[in-house]
Design a protein around this motif. Structure first.
Motif, PDB file in Angstrom:
ATOM      1  N   SER A  38       0.745  -1.334  -0.031  1.00  0.00           N
ATOM      2  CA  SER A  38       0.260  -0.203  -0.228  1.00  0.00           C
ATOM      3  C   SER A  38       0.733   1.543   0.124  1.00  0.00           C
ATOM      4  CB  SER A  38      -0.804  -0.155   1.117  1.00  0.00           C
ATOM      5  OG  SER A  38      -1.632  -0.994   0.933  1.00  0.00           O
ATOM      6  N   GLU A  39       1.836   1.173   0.482  1.00  0.00           N
ATOM      7  CA  GLU A  39       2.868   2.320   0.686  1.00  0.00           C
ATOM      8  C   GLU A  39       3.708   2.703  -0.728  1.00  0.00           C
ATOM      9  OE1 GLU A  39       2.359   0.964   5.099  1.00  0.00           O
ATOM     10  OE2 GLU A  39       2.503  -0.304   3.243  1.00  0.00           O
ATOM     11  N   PHE A  76       2.170   2.142  -3.841  1.00  0.00           N
ATOM     12  CA  PHE A  76       1.666   2.065  -4.427  1.00  0.00           C
ATOM     13  C   PHE A  76       1.053   3.899  -4.188  1.00  0.00           C
ATOM     14  CE2 PHE A  76      -3.463   2.737  -5.446  1.00  0.00           C
ATOM     15  CZ  PHE A  76      -3.361   2.221  -6.388  1.00  0.00           C
ATOM     16  N   ALA A  77       0.728   4.335  -2.810  1.00  0.00           N
ATOM     17  CA  ALA A  77       0.151   5.232  -2.479  1.00  0.00           C
ATOM     18  C   ALA A  77       1.830   6.847  -2.671  1.00  0.00           C
ATOM     19  CB  ALA A  77       0.713   5.764  -0.871  1.00  0.00           C
ATOM     20  N   GLU A  78       3.494   6.008  -2.907  1.00  0.00           N
ATOM     21  CA  GLU A  78       4.022   6.757  -3.377  1.00  0.00           C
ATOM     22  C   GLU A  78       4.743   6.596  -5.132  1.00  0.00           C
ATOM     23  OE1 GLU A  78       7.153   9.693  -3.277  1.00  0.00           O
ATOM     24  OE2 GLU A  78       6.718   8.060  -1.468  1.00  0.00           O
ATOM     25  N   GLU A  79       3.639   5.745  -5.426  1.00  0.00           N
ATOM     26  CA  GLU A  79       2.672   5.867  -7.325  1.00  0.00           C
ATOM     27  C   GLU A  79       2.477   6.530  -7.027  1.00  0.00           C
ATOM     28  OE1 GLU A  79       2.337   2.103  -9.827  1.00  0.00           O
ATOM     29  OE2 GLU A  79       4.243   1.326  -8.418  1.00  0.00           O
ATOM     30  N   ILE A  80       1.850   7.481  -7.116  1.00  0.00           N
ATOM     31  CA  ILE A  80       0.590   8.111  -6.791  1.00  0.00           C
ATOM     32  C   ILE A  80       0.794   9.654  -6.415  1.00  0.00           C
ATOM     33  CG2 ILE A  80      -2.084   8.737  -6.536  1.00  0.00           C
ATOM     34  CD1 ILE A  80      -2.196   5.979  -8.204  1.00  0.00           C
ATOM     35  N   LYS A  81       1.279   9.600  -5.445  1.00  0.00           N
ATOM     36  CA  LYS A  81       2.138  11.275  -5.339  1.00  0.00           C
ATOM     37  C   LYS A  81       3.232  10.848  -6.633  1.00  0.00           C
ATOM     38  CE  LYS A  81       4.879  11.302  -1.764  1.00  0.00           C
ATOM     39  NZ  LYS A  81       5.305  11.418   0.088  1.00  0.00           N
ATOM     40  N   GLU A  82       4.026  10.629  -6.722  1.00  0.00           N
ATOM     41  CA  GLU A  82       5.142  10.688  -8.377  1.00  0.00           C
ATOM     42  C   GLU A  82       4.283  11.675  -9.485  1.00  0.00           C
ATOM     43  OE1 GLU A  82       8.385   8.081  -8.608  1.00  0.00           O
ATOM     44  OE2 GLU A  82       8.517   8.545  -6.414  1.00  0.00           O
ATOM     45  N   LEU A  83       3.468   9.812  -9.610  1.00  0.00           N
ATOM     46  CA  LEU A  83       1.890  10.567 -11.063  1.00  0.00           C
ATOM     47  C   LEU A  83       2.134  11.918 -10.659  1.00  0.00           C
ATOM     48  CD1 LEU A  83       0.425   7.109 -11.708  1.00  0.00           C
ATOM     49  CD2 LEU A  83       2.202   8.134 -13.502  1.00  0.00           C
ATOM     50  N   THR A  84       1.470  12.631  -9.693  1.00  0.00           N
ATOM     51  CA  THR A  84       0.349  13.524  -9.573  1.00  0.00           C
ATOM     52  C   THR A  84       1.858  15.246  -9.213  1.00  0.00           C
ATOM     53  OG1 THR A  84       0.420  13.340  -7.491  1.00  0.00           O
ATOM     54  CG2 THR A  84      -1.608  12.781  -8.889  1.00  0.00           C
ATOM     55  N   SER A 143      -0.753  -6.292  -9.410  1.00  0.00           N
ATOM     56  CA  SER A 143      -1.989  -7.897  -9.687  1.00  0.00           C
ATOM     57  C   SER A 143      -1.516  -7.371  -7.868  1.00  0.00           C
ATOM     58  CB  SER A 143      -0.808  -8.290  -9.103  1.00  0.00           C
ATOM     59  OG  SER A 143      -0.970  -9.954  -8.608  1.00  0.00           O
ATOM     60  N   PHE A 144      -2.427  -7.396  -7.358  1.00  0.00           N
ATOM     61  CA  PHE A 144      -3.471  -7.845  -6.196  1.00  0.00           C
ATOM     62  C   PHE A 144      -2.990  -9.647  -5.596  1.00  0.00           C
ATOM     63  CE2 PHE A 144      -5.389  -3.800  -7.384  1.00  0.00           C
ATOM     64  CZ  PHE A 144      -5.164  -2.463  -5.976  1.00  0.00           C
ATOM     65  N   LEU A 146      -9.835  -1.983  -4.914  1.00  0.00           N
ATOM     66  CA  LEU A 146      -9.438  -1.156  -5.642  1.00  0.00           C
ATOM     67  C   LEU A 146      -9.280  -0.130  -5.154  1.00  0.00           C
ATOM     68  CD1 LEU A 146      -7.092  -0.224  -7.801  1.00  0.00           C
ATOM     69  CD2 LEU A 146      -8.911  -0.696  -9.883  1.00  0.00           C
ATOM     70  N   THR A 147     -10.942  -0.180  -5.092  1.00  0.00           N
ATOM     71  CA  THR A 147     -11.451   2.044  -4.819  1.00  0.00           C
ATOM     72  C   THR A 147     -11.278   1.893  -3.583  1.00  0.00           C
ATOM     73  OG1 THR A 147     -13.676   1.589  -6.415  1.00  0.00           O
ATOM     74  CG2 THR A 147     -13.496   3.084  -4.374  1.00  0.00           C
ATOM     75  N   GLU A 148     -11.061   0.659  -2.172  1.00  0.00           N
ATOM     76  CA  GLU A 148     -10.084   1.744  -1.560  1.00  0.00           C
ATOM     77  C   GLU A 148      -8.593   1.246  -1.059  1.00  0.00           C
ATOM     78  OE1 GLU A 148      -8.546   0.774   2.898  1.00  0.00           O
ATOM     79  OE2 GLU A 148      -8.238  -0.628   0.817  1.00  0.00           O
ATOM     80  N   GLN A 149      -8.465   0.619  -2.220  1.00  0.00           N
ATOM     81  CA  GLN A 149      -7.004   0.826  -2.125  1.00  0.00           C
ATOM     82  C   GLN A 149      -6.833   2.108  -2.192  1.00  0.00           C
ATOM     83  OE1 GLN A 149      -3.480  -1.235  -1.126  1.00  0.00           O
ATOM     84  NE2 GLN A 149      -5.682  -2.081   0.576  1.00  0.00           N
ATOM     85  N   ILE A 150      -7.309   2.808  -3.576  1.00  0.00           N
ATOM     86  CA  ILE A 150      -6.995   3.965  -3.764  1.00  0.00           C
ATOM     87  C   ILE A 150      -7.046   4.862  -2.954  1.00  0.00           C
ATOM     88  CG2 ILE A 150      -7.691   5.649  -5.272  1.00  0.00           C
ATOM     89  CD1 ILE A 150      -8.121   3.303  -7.327  1.00  0.00           C
ATOM     90  N   TYR A 151      -8.090   4.840  -1.954  1.00  0.00           N
ATOM     91  CA  TYR A 151      -8.624   5.401  -0.587  1.00  0.00           C
ATOM     92  C   TYR A 151      -7.474   5.234   0.024  1.00  0.00           C
ATOM     93  CZ  TYR A 151     -10.526   7.524   3.244  1.00  0.00           C
ATOM     94  OH  TYR A 151     -10.589   7.985   4.796  1.00  0.00           O
ATOM     95  N   ARG A 152      -7.168   4.588   0.056  1.00  0.00           N
ATOM     96  CA  ARG A 152      -6.237   3.975   1.830  1.00  0.00           C
ATOM     97  C   ARG A 152      -4.713   5.027   0.944  1.00  0.00           C
ATOM     98  NH1 ARG A 152      -4.534   0.307   5.395  1.00  0.00           N
ATOM     99  NH2 ARG A 152      -7.459  -0.815   4.545  1.00  0.00           N
ATOM    100  N   ALA A 153      -4.059   4.866  -0.514  1.00  0.00           N
ATOM    101  CA  ALA A 153      -3.392   6.070  -1.211  1.00  0.00           C
ATOM    102  C   ALA A 153      -3.622   7.326  -0.735  1.00  0.00           C
ATOM    103  CB  ALA A 153      -2.688   5.257  -2.210  1.00  0.00           C
TER     104      ALA A 153
END
Length: 159
Positions: free
Chosen positions: A85-86, A88-96, A126-127, A141-148
């Motif tokens: 999860s961490e 994934f969150a970092e990837e989202i942060k870098e993309l944005t 993959s999950f 997936l929706t929960e993991q996006i929120y978690r990120a």
């Protein structure tokens, strides 16, 4: 920031709809979130390999019609890269941070994703090696996006 999930088939189960609606509401303070459903291709239980590929191709064309060129695409694939999860969150942060404001996740139908969709994807995620119903995967997936987003906000939610 725009987050979109493109998925094959309709969500019928009320309990999945309720769970997804709750996370979508929570996500609204971080991004514009939407789920786009494309019809699944009707197929009998027993299919030849060629028939399976044809179904995936038709569903793949429907999926690709909902993706714009500028979108960064995650394809959900059992053989994709697993992340924490961490991570994934970092990837989202870098993309944005580096200018990607449109992120799309693709969940295929029961037969999986077409080669064309996998080729269009910027990455595969993959999950785990479990096979899950695609309806359940939408909720996960929706929960993991929120978690990120919560991890990136420094909130205690993910502990």
């Amino acid at each position: 920031m725009n987050i979109k999930i493109v998925c094959v088939g309709k969500l019928k189960e009320k309990y999945f709809k309720q769970g997804i609606a709750e996370y979508a509401k929570r996500l609204s303070k971080f991004c514009k979130f939407q789920i786009v459903e494309v019809p699944d291709e009707k197929a009998p239980e027993k299919l030849s390999d060629a028939e399976i590929e044809k179904v995936k191709e038709i569903e793949g064309e429907r999926i690709l019609s909902k993706i714009k060129d500028k979108e960064y695409v995650y394809a959900l694939a059992i053989l994709g890269k697993e992340r924490t999860s961490e991570n994934f969150a970092e990837e989202i942060k870098e993309l944005t941070t580096y200018g990607t404001s449109d992120i799309t996740f693709v969940i295929g139908g029961s037969l999986g994703l077409s080669p064309a969709v996998l080729k269009r994807a910027n990455t595969q995620i993959s999950f785990g090696r479990f096979t899950m119903p695609h309806q359940l995967m939408r909720l996960v997936l929706t929960e993991q996006i929120y978690r990120a987003f919560m991890i990136n906000a420094g909130a205690p939610y993910h502990k």
